[in-house]
Motif scaffolding. Sequence first.
Motif, PDB file in Angstrom:
ATOM      1  N   ILE A 158      -7.951 -34.338   7.211  1.00 62.50           N
ATOM      2  CA  ILE A 158      -9.273 -34.625   7.785  1.00 62.50           C
ATOM      3  C   ILE A 158      -9.133 -35.775   8.776  1.00 62.50           C
ATOM      4  O   ILE A 158      -8.638 -36.850   8.433  1.00 62.50           O
ATOM      5  CB  ILE A 158     -10.285 -34.997   6.685  1.00 62.50           C
ATOM      6  CG1 ILE A 158     -10.414 -33.835   5.686  1.00 62.50           C
ATOM      7  CG2 ILE A 158     -11.636 -35.343   7.286  1.00 62.50           C
ATOM      8  CD1 ILE A 158     -11.179 -34.181   4.444  1.00 62.50           C
ATOM      9  N   ILE A 187     -16.565 -29.112   2.525  1.00 59.16           N
ATOM     10  CA  ILE A 187     -15.446 -29.485   1.666  1.00 59.16           C
ATOM     11  C   ILE A 187     -15.814 -30.777   0.949  1.00 59.16           C
ATOM     12  O   ILE A 187     -16.217 -31.762   1.581  1.00 59.16           O
ATOM     13  CB  ILE A 187     -14.153 -29.694   2.477  1.00 59.16           C
ATOM     14  CG1 ILE A 187     -13.727 -28.379   3.135  1.00 59.16           C
ATOM     15  CG2 ILE A 187     -13.036 -30.217   1.585  1.00 59.16           C
ATOM     16  CD1 ILE A 187     -12.465 -28.488   3.972  1.00 59.16           C
ATOM     17  N   CYS A 189     -14.842 -34.043  -0.892  1.00 60.76           N
ATOM     18  CA  CYS A 189     -13.660 -34.913  -0.881  1.00 60.76           C
ATOM     19  C   CYS A 189     -13.876 -36.151  -1.743  1.00 60.76           C
ATOM     20  O   CYS A 189     -14.991 -36.663  -1.860  1.00 60.76           O
ATOM     21  CB  CYS A 189     -13.330 -35.359   0.546  1.00 60.76           C
ATOM     22  SG  CYS A 189     -13.092 -34.019   1.713  1.00 60.76           S
ATOM     23  N   VAL A 225     -10.772 -30.699  10.997  1.00 60.39           N
ATOM     24  CA  VAL A 225     -10.216 -30.514   9.651  1.00 60.39           C
ATOM     25  C   VAL A 225      -9.187 -29.380   9.704  1.00 60.39           C
ATOM     26  O   VAL A 225      -9.422 -28.340  10.345  1.00 60.39           O
ATOM     27  CB  VAL A 225     -11.314 -30.163   8.619  1.00 60.39           C
ATOM     28  CG1 VAL A 225     -10.699 -29.901   7.244  1.00 60.39           C
ATOM     29  CG2 VAL A 225     -12.347 -31.279   8.530  1.00 60.39           C
ATOM     30  N   ILE A 236     -17.927 -32.245   5.701  1.00 64.05           N
ATOM     31  CA  ILE A 236     -17.320 -32.796   4.490  1.00 64.05           C
ATOM     32  C   ILE A 236     -18.327 -33.653   3.736  1.00 64.05           C
ATOM     33  O   ILE A 236     -19.199 -34.292   4.331  1.00 64.05           O
ATOM     34  CB  ILE A 236     -16.045 -33.621   4.785  1.00 64.05           C
ATOM     35  CG1 ILE A 236     -16.392 -34.885   5.575  1.00 64.05           C
ATOM     36  CG2 ILE A 236     -15.010 -32.797   5.512  1.00 64.05           C
ATOM     37  CD1 ILE A 236     -15.238 -35.876   5.624  1.00 64.05           C
ATOM     38  N   ALA A 246      -9.431 -32.749  -2.248  1.00 60.25           N
ATOM     39  CA  ALA A 246     -10.450 -32.059  -1.451  1.00 60.25           C
ATOM     40  C   ALA A 246     -10.662 -30.670  -2.043  1.00 60.25           C
ATOM     41  O   ALA A 246      -9.711 -29.909  -2.206  1.00 60.25           O
ATOM     42  CB  ALA A 246     -10.010 -31.963   0.003  1.00 60.25           C
ATOM     43  N   PHE A 248     -12.321 -27.052  -1.666  1.00 56.76           N
ATOM     44  CA  PHE A 248     -12.889 -26.168  -0.651  1.00 56.76           C
ATOM     45  C   PHE A 248     -13.043 -24.757  -1.190  1.00 56.76           C
ATOM     46  O   PHE A 248     -12.332 -24.323  -2.092  1.00 56.76           O
ATOM     47  CB  PHE A 248     -11.992 -26.136   0.605  1.00 56.76           C
ATOM     48  CG  PHE A 248     -10.612 -25.583   0.373  1.00 56.76           C
ATOM     49  CD1 PHE A 248     -10.346 -24.226   0.533  1.00 56.76           C
ATOM     50  CD2 PHE A 248      -9.574 -26.422  -0.016  1.00 56.76           C
ATOM     51  CE1 PHE A 248      -9.079 -23.718   0.322  1.00 56.76           C
ATOM     52  CE2 PHE A 248      -8.301 -25.922  -0.234  1.00 56.76           C
ATOM     53  CZ  PHE A 248      -8.043 -24.559  -0.073  1.00 56.76           C
TER      54      PHE A 248
END
Length: 254
Positions: A158, A187, A189, A225, A236, A246, A248
């Motif tokens: 990122i 995502i 994080c 990203v 994010i 992270a 996703f």
Amino acid sequence: MTIYVDVLILTNVYITYFFIKSVMLVSHRKYTVFKVISASLIGGISSLQIFISDSLFFSFAVKLITLFIISLILSGLRLKTLFDTAGKLILVNLLFIGMCVLIWKILGRAVYIIGVTVYFDISLIILVLVTAITYAVFWIYDYISFRNCAKKGASVEIKTESVSVRLDGISDTGNSLYDFFSQKSVIVCSSDELEAAFKNKLYKLLPYSTVNGSGLIKVYTPKCVYIDNRQVDVSIAITKLDETKAIFNPNILR
């Protein structure tokens, strides 16, 4: 041949709705009900152009303009998403017209293609069957693509204006967080470095729900990203987890 205006418009509203749902399937984008209905109505109304001219060039030009307007309604002024949506709509149209030609060969004058506008003189059941088969083709394509690219773990990089952070990525279909403002997947994080980098940045609050509870989470727009060196267009969210990572949804890799 007698063409009924109500049948023509309703048929093309239905077809346009199906086109949009197919694009949503392969693009993994979500559009509001208002946008989908508005775009479908535009598609239906545009079919009236057959009463102006039956020229193939004129019909093709109207179809391209209509698809661009539909893409604009769905995607807004983000050029990359706009042209991606328009391209997929064109592909769906071509596949559908191919299916119509096949039906025409089998059933005779049951399907009329005037320019690039379709008029059906067939039962609703057959119309639904044709669209269902075409949708199934895209579903199979999407399923195969997903199996080829989905991974349980990955490297997530990122980048912001000031830092570049690499995290261990975890693929989890349970992460259904979606940024409806930018129409992007999110995502989630956990990183002190990212938290510091976004400390004074603008953010959006999105509602979330997990097995442990629900609430609001801060969502930011990164510079870019990458998942396993593949760039993805996402937002994010930053939160506190047990470890730096992270999470996703694997659908963003499709």
